[in-house]
Design an enzyme around this catalytic site. Structure first.
Site, PDB file in Angstrom:
ATOM      1  N   ASN A  23       0.852  -1.187   0.000  1.00 51.39           N
ATOM      2  CA  ASN A  23       0.000   0.000   0.000  1.00 51.39           C
ATOM      3  C   ASN A  23       0.886   1.234   0.000  1.00 51.39           C
ATOM      4  O   ASN A  23       1.727   1.412   0.882  1.00 51.39           O
ATOM      5  CB  ASN A  23      -0.910   0.008   1.234  1.00 51.39           C
ATOM      6  N   SER A  46      -4.927  -0.163  -3.108  1.00 51.65           N
ATOM      7  CA  SER A  46      -5.318   1.187  -2.725  1.00 51.65           C
ATOM      8  C   SER A  46      -6.549   1.049  -1.847  1.00 51.65           C
ATOM      9  O   SER A  46      -7.487   0.314  -2.182  1.00 51.65           O
ATOM     10  CB  SER A  46      -5.604   2.053  -3.947  1.00 51.65           C
ATOM     11  N   GLU A  47      -6.537   1.732  -0.703  1.00 48.01           N
ATOM     12  CA  GLU A  47      -7.499   1.403   0.345  1.00 48.01           C
ATOM     13  C   GLU A  47      -8.935   1.788   0.022  1.00 48.01           C
ATOM     14  O   GLU A  47      -9.850   1.396   0.733  1.00 48.01           O
ATOM     15  CB  GLU A  47      -7.062   1.997   1.688  1.00 48.01           C
ATOM     16  N   ASN A  48      -9.137   2.538  -1.058  1.00 49.26           N
ATOM     17  CA  ASN A  48     -10.518   2.818  -1.444  1.00 49.26           C
ATOM     18  C   ASN A  48     -11.162   1.627  -2.152  1.00 49.26           C
ATOM     19  O   ASN A  48     -12.360   1.663  -2.417  1.00 49.26           O
ATOM     20  CB  ASN A  48     -10.606   4.069  -2.332  1.00 49.26           C
ATOM     21  N   SER A  88     -11.419  -3.881   2.253  1.00 47.80           N
ATOM     22  CA  SER A  88     -10.116  -3.261   2.054  1.00 47.80           C
ATOM     23  C   SER A  88      -9.354  -3.160   3.370  1.00 47.80           C
ATOM     24  O   SER A  88      -8.170  -3.509   3.452  1.00 47.80           O
ATOM     25  CB  SER A  88     -10.312  -1.863   1.463  1.00 47.80           C
TER      26      SER A  88
END
Lengths: 219, 232, 232, 219
Positions: A23, A46-48, A88
Site C-alpha cells: 500500500n 489502494s485502500e478505497n 479493504s
C-alpha cells in the site's frame, strides 16, 4: 547531494520483495511504483478498494468510477479486484498487506509517527493512515529529513498529534536510510555525497552510528 | 418484493431536519448525486452526515455545506473543501474524524448487529481518548462502537426491482456497508432492471438491505483528480 | 503474482499433525474434497478442525474421523455422523459447539484483524459461560474472539492464477471468511483460469487472501438431502 | 381435532405480512412456505446463504451447489441472491429478517426456548438457532403442544439447556395459538374442536385466558 522525491522513491523500491502486496500513500510513496526492481512482482493495494492498481489511464480513457485513494484516475492490471472499504481494511488490519509506505510530518526515535494534524491549522483528517500504521508489520516512512524551516523531522518525541505509536520500522529521507531500533534511529545508508555529520546535524532524535556507513546505491 | 419508487422526491420522503444520514462514496466517486441534489432542494437542516469525505465546494456534500444544512460531519478525510474549512474553524460545523477502516467497520457492524468491536487503529492517538483499551496478541486495541443512520443513501451501478445492487469498480467503496446500516436505505442506480436479470451469484448488496430504489435522472460523475498518461 | 501449485500434494505441503485447520463448506456443499482426501492420505493426526459441520460417515470430514485424525472439532452442527457420535461420547473427540453466525463472524474477524466483538447470540446459554457480558441497546451481548488457523482450506468454483476466487451459489457459505483467516490459505477450484479472465468487479475472494491454488482432480459433490418435485 | 404439522404451518402462514423477509427452520417451519396467503409477497432466507429460496427442483435438475440450511436441494426465485455465511448472519443479527419460525423442544412462559441439546443424549449442535433467536424481533415457535410422553412443552421454566432467553413472541401448536406476555402464555386461538380445558391441561406454564377464545380459521 541529497535525494529528490524520485530518489527517495527509488531507494524505497529496493525494499520491495517478490510476491508482496503493497500500500503506497499519497505523495512520494506513490512514486515508488515507478521503480519496481526487475524480476520482482508486487501488487498495489489502494485502500478505497482495488488490488492490482495499474498506471494512470491514457488521455481520454479516464473512468470516474476507477480511482485510487488519492482520488486520481487509474487503471487496473489483469487479475485486479475491486472490493468495498470494509474488505479493504480487513486486508490491512488483518496484515495481509506486506508493506505500507507513507509520508510523515514527524517520526520519533521509538517509531511513533505524526502525519495527520497540525493543531490550530486546517485539519483534513487521518483517512486510512491510522488503520495502516496500527496494522502493518512493515512500515516505511518516506519524507524529507527536515521541514521547510530546516528543522529535523526525526525527533526524540513527536510534537504533533500522533497517527500511531511505535509502528514505523524504517525511514527513508533525502539524506539517509534509518531503521528504528530500541536504541533509536540506526543509520543504515547515506544519500550519495551526504556525510554522517550532515545526517547527525539534521537528526534531533537518538541516532545510532555503527562502523562505516555505506552510501546508497541507486541506478 | 418491489422496492422501486418513481423518482428522487419519492425516494427521500421522510428525511427530516435533525436526522442522521449515511452517504456512500469515496471522494466524488460513487456518491448519490441525485439524492444530494434533492436534499439541497428539500432544505432539510441540522443533518448529521456520515460520509468518508465531504465533497468539494460545489459538488457532493459541499452543496449541503453551502446551504448550511449540515450540523455535524462524521468522516475520515475532509480536506478538499474551503467552505468546510471555514465552517469548521468558525465552530458552525461539528466534525468527528474517524480512521477510515474504523469508519467502514463501524458501518458494517451497525448493519450486522455487532454493537462493538476491538481494533488496533487509533491506539495511542486522539481517536482513542475515552475509549476502552485491551491487549490482544500483545498489541493494544481500542473498543469502537457500531454506527447506524435514519437513512442510508447509496449509489449503485445497476439495481433490480428487489433492491439488489451491483457497484462498478472503485465506486463500490462505502456504499455496501452503509446500505446495511440504514434504518431505511435508499439506492439510486444508473440502470434499473427487472428482478432476475442480475446474476444471483454476483450481487454486491442483497436487496434485503434496501428499502427504496430509483433510477437517477443524470449522473455527472465529476472527477476530482484527472491523472492521465499521454497516448503515444 | 502466481499462486498456482501443480497438485494437491504440493498444495498441502507443510500441514502437520497437531495443527489447526479451517475447512470451508456447509454440510457437504462447497467442501474441499480433494484436500480432505489428501489429508487422509498424509495421515496427519491430532488436528483441530474448524468447520461448520463434520461431514457424513463416509464423506467430507467424516473420512478424517474414520482415521481418528481429528482431536478437536469446532463447529455449529455435527449431527449427521455416527462415527462422530461414537468418538464424542467415548471422549476420544473434543467438540466445541459455536452458534453458526458467531462461527462465521469469528472467522471473518480473524482474517480482518478484529480480535474480539460483541454479539447477542448465545447470551444466557451454555455458550456464554465464562464470557464477558455487556448491554447494548438494552440487550445483553457476549464478547466473542477471533478465530484463525495454521491452514485454511477452501473450495471455489473458479479461480485465477493470482488466487482470486469465485464461488457458485450456496457453495460459497464459510469459504470466503475462512480464506481470510488462514495463515496459509489453500484453494481448490473446479476451473483454473489465467489472471485477467475473471471480471475484477465480481470476485468473491481477492487473491491477497490466498497463498496456494490448484485445480482439483475430481469433484464428487455428493448431495446430502436430495429433495425434488416430480416433473409433470 | 388437533392440528397436524401442515395445519400448524398453515396457521403460522397467516402471520406473514407483505414485504417480509422470513427465515424458516427445519421441520414444521419449512412447511409454512406452502401456505403463503394470496396477495402477499414474502421472501425466504436460508442461513447457509440464499435469499429468495424457491421450491424443490424438478427431478434431475438438482444442483449440489444449491441447498438450504436443511441441506436439501432447492431452487432460486428470480431476484434471488447468494452470499457468504457472515453476510447471512449480518442479515439475521442486524434484524433485517422480519420473521423467524423455528421448532422447539421446550418454551417457557417468559419466552425462553430450548431446542438444541438433550444432556446425556447425542448433541448435534445449535447451528444457526442461537443467532436467530437472539436477534430476531419476531420469533414464532412451531411445535406440538406436548412431547411423545404426553408431557407439556409449554413450561414454567425450560428444563433443557437454553437456546435463547426471553425471545419467543408467539407459539403455534397442534392445540392453540399463544402469545408470550409478561403474565405468561396468553391463549389467542384454539385449534378447531379443541376446548380451553384441553389446552389448560396440556400447558404447564402460566396460562392467561381472557374472555371467549375463538377457534382458528383455516381454509
Amino acid at each position: 547531494m541529497s535525494l529528490d522525491k524520485n530518489g527517495i522513491a527509488q531507494r524505497i523500491a529496493q525494499e520491495l520483495r517478490d510476491g508482496w502486496y503493497v500500500n503506497l500513500g499519497i505523495g512520494i510513496p506513490t512514486l515508488v511504483a515507478n521503480y519496481i526492481p526487475q524480476g520482482i512482482e508486487v501488487e498495489f493495494q489502494s485502500e478505497n478498494g482495488i488490488l492490482g492498481m495499474g498506471p494512470f489511464p491514457f488521455e481520454g480513457e479516464e473512468d470516474a468510477d476507477l480511482i485510487n485513494a488519492g482520488k486520481q484516475t487509474i487503471t487496473a492490471m489483469p487479475g485486479a479486484v475491486y472490493f468495498d472499504s470494509a474488505t479493504s481494511f480487513a486486508m490491512i488490519r488483518g496484515q495481509h498487506v506486506q508493506l505500507t509506505v507513507l509520508g510523515a510530518m514527524e517520526v520519533a526515535d521509538n517509531g511513533d509517527i505524526a502525519n495527520w494534524k497540525i493543531p490550530g491549522s486546517m485539519v483534513k483528517g487521518m483517512g486510512g493512515a491510522m488503520d495502516l500504521v496500527a496494522s502493518a508489520d512493515n512500515i516505511i516512512v518516506a519524507m524529507m529529513h527536515t521541514n521547510k524551516k530546516g528543522e529535523s523531522k526525526l525527533l526524540k518525541n513527536c510534537t504533533l498529534p500522533l497517527t500511531g505509536v511505535g509502528c514505523v520500522k524504517k525511514v527513508v529521507t533525502n539524506l539517509a536510510v534509518l531503521d528504528i531500533t530500541p536504541e533509536g534511529f540506526k543509520l543504515i545508508e547515506r544519500a550519495p555525497g551526504i556525510s554522517v555529520e550532515e545526517i547527525k546535524n539534521a537528526t534531533e532524535g537518538r541516532l545510532v552510528i555503527e562502523g562505516e556507513i555505506p552510501e546508497m546505491k541507486l541506478n | 418484493m418491489n422496492k422501486v419508487v418513481s423518482n428522487v422526491e419519492e425516494a427521500l420522503q421522510g428525511v427530516e431536519s435533525g436526522m442522521t444520514l449515511m452517504l456512500g462514496g469515496f471522494g466524488l466517486c460513487g456518491i448519490p448525486e441525485n439524492s444530494i441534489a434533492q436534499l439541497v432542494k428539500m432544505g432539510v437542516k441540522d443533518l448529521t452526515c456520515i460520509s468518508n469525505n465531504a465533497g468539494v465546494d460545489d459538488f457532493g456534500l459541499g452543496l449541503l455545506l453551502q446551504g448550511r444544512q449540515i450540523k455535524k460531519m462524521i468522516s475520515s478525510y475532509v480536506g478538499e473543501n474551503d467552505e468546510f474549512e471555514r465552517q469548521m474553524l468558525s465552530g458552525e460545523l461539528e466534525v468527528d474524524l474517524i480512521p477510515q477502516g474504523s469508519l467502514a467497520e463501524r458501518c458494517r457492524a451497525g448493519g450486522a448487529g455487532i454493537p462493538a468491536f476491538f481494533t488496533p487503529a487509533g491506539y495511542g492517538t486522539e481517536v482513542a481518548e475515552g475509549k476502552e483499551v485491551r491487549e490482544y496478541n500483545g498489541k493494544p486495541h481500542i473498543l469502537e462502537s457500531a454506527l447506524t443512520a435514519d437513512f442510508a443513501i447509496v449509489k449503485a451501478w445497476k439495481g433490480d426491482t428487489e433492491g439488489n445492487l451491483v457497484y462498478k469498480a472503485t465506486a463500490r467503496n462505502f456504499n455496501p456497508m452503509m446500505a446495511m446500516a440504514g434504518k431505511i436505505t435508499i439506492a439510486e442506480v444508473e440502470e434499473l432492471v427487472p428482478a432476475g436479470e442480475l446474476d444471483p451469484n454476483f450481487i454486491h448488496t442483497p436487496g434485503i438491505f434496501v428499502q427504496r430504489i430509483f433510477k437517477g435522472e443524470k449522473f455527472e460523475k465529476r472527477i476530482e483528480q484527472r491523472t492521465v498518461r499521454p497516448k503515444n
